[in-house]
Write an enzyme that holds these catalytic residues in place. Structure first.
Site, PDB file in Angstrom:
ATOM      1  N   PRO A 175     -10.232   6.799   1.201  1.00 59.00           N
ATOM      2  CA  PRO A 175     -10.657   6.027   0.027  1.00 59.00           C
ATOM      3  C   PRO A 175     -11.620   4.892   0.361  1.00 59.00           C
ATOM      4  CG  PRO A 175      -8.314   6.460  -0.061  1.00 59.00           C
ATOM      5  CD  PRO A 175      -8.764   6.882   1.302  1.00 59.00           C
ATOM      6  N   TYR A 221      17.568   1.858   9.249  1.00 61.05           N
ATOM      7  CA  TYR A 221      17.483   0.530   8.640  1.00 61.05           C
ATOM      8  C   TYR A 221      16.404   0.431   7.563  1.00 61.05           C
ATOM      9  CZ  TYR A 221      13.413  -0.557  11.589  1.00 61.05           C
ATOM     10  OH  TYR A 221      12.185  -0.558  12.191  1.00 61.05           O
TER      11      TYR A 221
END
Length: 615
Positions: free
Chosen positions: A387, A417
């Site tokens: 992009p 986690y």
């Protein structure tokens, strides 16, 4: 969104900050919304920075120091930052003014500082990235079955593509160890040439043993030397040798294929190379095709690469993963997509272009070879999408799309986690990507741009079309243009007609040796390079590159001999040609009056510059 609702001039701050007040007004409103959000979160909480705190001498001194440092930042930027925003004076690297909606979204989302590594760290922008990934999938022709995500740039996206290719090439060998019954009777050669779709099907049927299988693959036990070679064109991006190094494939397993006089990979040489390797029982891990080469802007024959794979698999059982490095050219596929993301028949292109005012020239033609190459991207396993190049998004914003979302299993990792596999959260980006922490603001910027400018002919197609036509206008202006300087005749010789928006040329001085001509063009670059001159004194900026034998072999010979008139002896003696390289990302030069204004100025600038260096 109908074509009447999209005005390209409303999407940029503008070369002279014409939309600057609009930018400030919208940004101010967004900042107010963020401040209100902070104030209204648990409104019963007390204030922790009090008016008394703000009156402290140390507080005021710190604010003053901050302002002074920011003034220094501003001074440095204004003095030497590159004027990407120029309507028609910057013809160098792959940069341009970026889309104002994307800038605003980035500025705004940055205040939240979302981290898209995990959904709980960025619920809003993680969801946006999931949607952007599906945008990539549809842009590349993979549809709802595909998947994609954002990266920091083209290099990590290419790395993921090669990561997929390496792991998939090794998975059948892992099947033979972990679930031998499913590949019973297959030779090692047959296992090393198993199609990706077949591998995915076996994986999905044995998900209960996937971890065991993956540990027996290249990601676990290794065995990379058995997996064969990586094939790239001579026009490859410099990231590919680096990635072969990082992924343990090694430079000795990278095979470079010559390109033709239009700087597209030679498919006949590719075929013969694969046949020769197969005869030696050397597998092909991956073939990389480039859509928008970084030095020439050219488009490889992706359709012919796909057809060759089918042919060789049917004839001799040779299969290879195909990755399309479309970091530069991917967004141009929007030119060929209708409002429903269907690929437009070639015969209907001009009608669609005229319906949406894509080109000023109503008879503008896209080369059929380029069209066919873009159409075939959907047959490759993965594609790099950037992009921050032709998407006109602020840095850093790369991306990758894959043909089948189930392919992700071969590279997946889960960190307890940040990712709970049992969670109902819609986004598990961090488990299927190379990178860890990543800015949610980037996702917001790309998501916003895609919603303002649809990824089809009615939206991005118009912006890309303006860029391509601008570059074509510059090419036509420069082609064979002659300059008389200090008694010397100097002519601009064009490397090749651009497939995309890169314009490469050489100033050829009559009577000069190849060495002297290379030096002329090197000096011209030095005087017109953004990194080497006072930008306020230079009104035409270019880039350069060398096409040298170690990288390009004899591919430049047709240009050196036919266009410049040098001999093979000259080429063999010097071994390189210095090229002036111009990426034409500006959309403004499609307008005839704008083009005439800047081309007149550029012509005068070239004459002044040549007069300084030609004695």
């Amino acid at each position: 969104m109908s074509k009447e609702n999209i005005n390209l001039k409303s999407l940029f701050i503008g070369p002279k900050a014409e939309n600057g007040d609009l930018y400030k007004a919208v940004l101010s409103d967004l900042i107010d919304e963020h401040m209100g959000w902070r104030k209204n979160y648990i409104p019963t909480d007390p204030s922790f920075i009090t008016p008394a705190d703000q009156e402290q001498p140390s507080f005021k001194n710190t604010v003053t120091k901050t302002k002074c440092v920011l003034e220094e930042v501003s001074r440095r930027l204004r003095a030497s930052a590159v004027p990407w925003h120029s309507a028609g004076r910057y013809w160098a690297q792959m940069n341009s003014e970026t889309l104002m909606p994307a800038q605003l979204a980035y500025n705004f989302a940055m205040l939240w500082n979302g981290n898209n590594v995990a959904y709980e760290a960025s619920p809003a922008t993680s969801q946006m990235e999931e949607e952007v990934g599906m945008d990539f999938s549809h842009l590349c022709g993979y549809g709802n079955e595909g998947w994609g995500h954002l990266t920091a740039g083209g290099t990590p996206a290419n790395m993921e593509g090669l990561w997929y290719a390496r792991n998939f090439k090794s998975m059948p060998l892992a099947f033979a160890k972990a679930i031998p019954e499913v590949v019973k009777g297959k030779s090692e050669w047959e296992l090393l040439n198993m199609p990706t779709a077949e591998i995915v099907k076996i994986m999905l049927s044995h998900m209960d043993k996937l971890d065991e299988i993956k540990e027996a693959s290249a990601r676990g036990v290794g065995g990379i030397d058995k997996l064969g070679v990586l094939i790239v064109p001579q026009t490859k991006h410099y990231s590919w040798p680096k990635l072969a190094d990082v992924l343990g494939i090694g430079h000795h397993h990278v095979v470079s294929i010559p390109v033709d006089e239009h700087y597209r990979m030679k498919i006949d040489v590719l075929e013969q190379t694969i046949r020769d390797l197969a005869a030696k029982h050397i597998p092909i891990m991956c073939v990389v095709g480039v859509v928008g080469t970084t030095e020439e802007g050219q488009v490889d024959h992706i359709d012919q690469i796909i057809a060759l794979r089918k042919k060789l698999y049917e004839e001799q059982g040779t299969y290879f993963y195909v990755h399309v490095d479309a970091a530069y050219g991917s967004y141009a596929r929007a030119l060929f997509l209708d409002e429903n993301s269907n690929f437009i028949p070639y015969e209907e292109l001009n009608s669609k272009f005229n319906e949406y005012d894509v080109f000023e020239d109503k008879n503008f033609k896209i080369d059929r070879d380029v069209y066919d190459a873009y159409k075939a991207i959907g047959e490759a396993e993965s594609t790099t999408v950037d992009p921050h190049k032709m998407g006109y998004i602020p840095y850093s914003a790369g991306g990758i799309a894959i043909k089948d979302k189930n392919m992700r299993a071969v590279i997946g990792y889960f960190a307890a986690y940040v990712i709970d596999k049992a969670s109902k959260a819609p986004s598990l980006l961090g488990s299927y990507i190379l990178e860890g922490s990543k800015a949610g603001a980037t996702a917001a910027a790309v998501w916003t741009a895609h919603r303002v400018l649809p990824l089809n002919v009615s939206g991005y197609g118009r912006l890309i079309g303006a860029s391509i036509e601008s570059a074509r206008n510059f090419y036509n202006f420069m082609k064979d243009r002659t300059f008389k300087v200090n008694g010397k005749t100097i002519t601009a010789k064009m490397l090749t007609a651009p497939d995309f928006n890169m314009v490469d040329y050489v100033f050829h001085m009559e009577g000069a040796t190849l060495e002297e001509n290379n030096e002329l063009n090197r000096k011209f670059w030095e005087v017109t390079s953004s990194g080497l001159v006072d930008l306020y004194q230079q009104d035409f900026l270019v880039s350069h590159t060398d096409f040298a034998k170690p990288d390009y072999g004899d591919s430049p010979v047709p240009f050196v001999t036919k266009e410049l008139g040098y001999s093979m002896e000259d080429w063999n003696r010097v071994g390189k040609i210095t090229i002036l390289r111009c990426s034409g990302m500006t959309p403004y030069m499609r307008d005839p009056e704008t083009c005439e204004y800047f081309c007149t100025s550029i012509k005068n600038s070239i004459e002044r510059t040549l007069a300084k260096i030609v004695k």
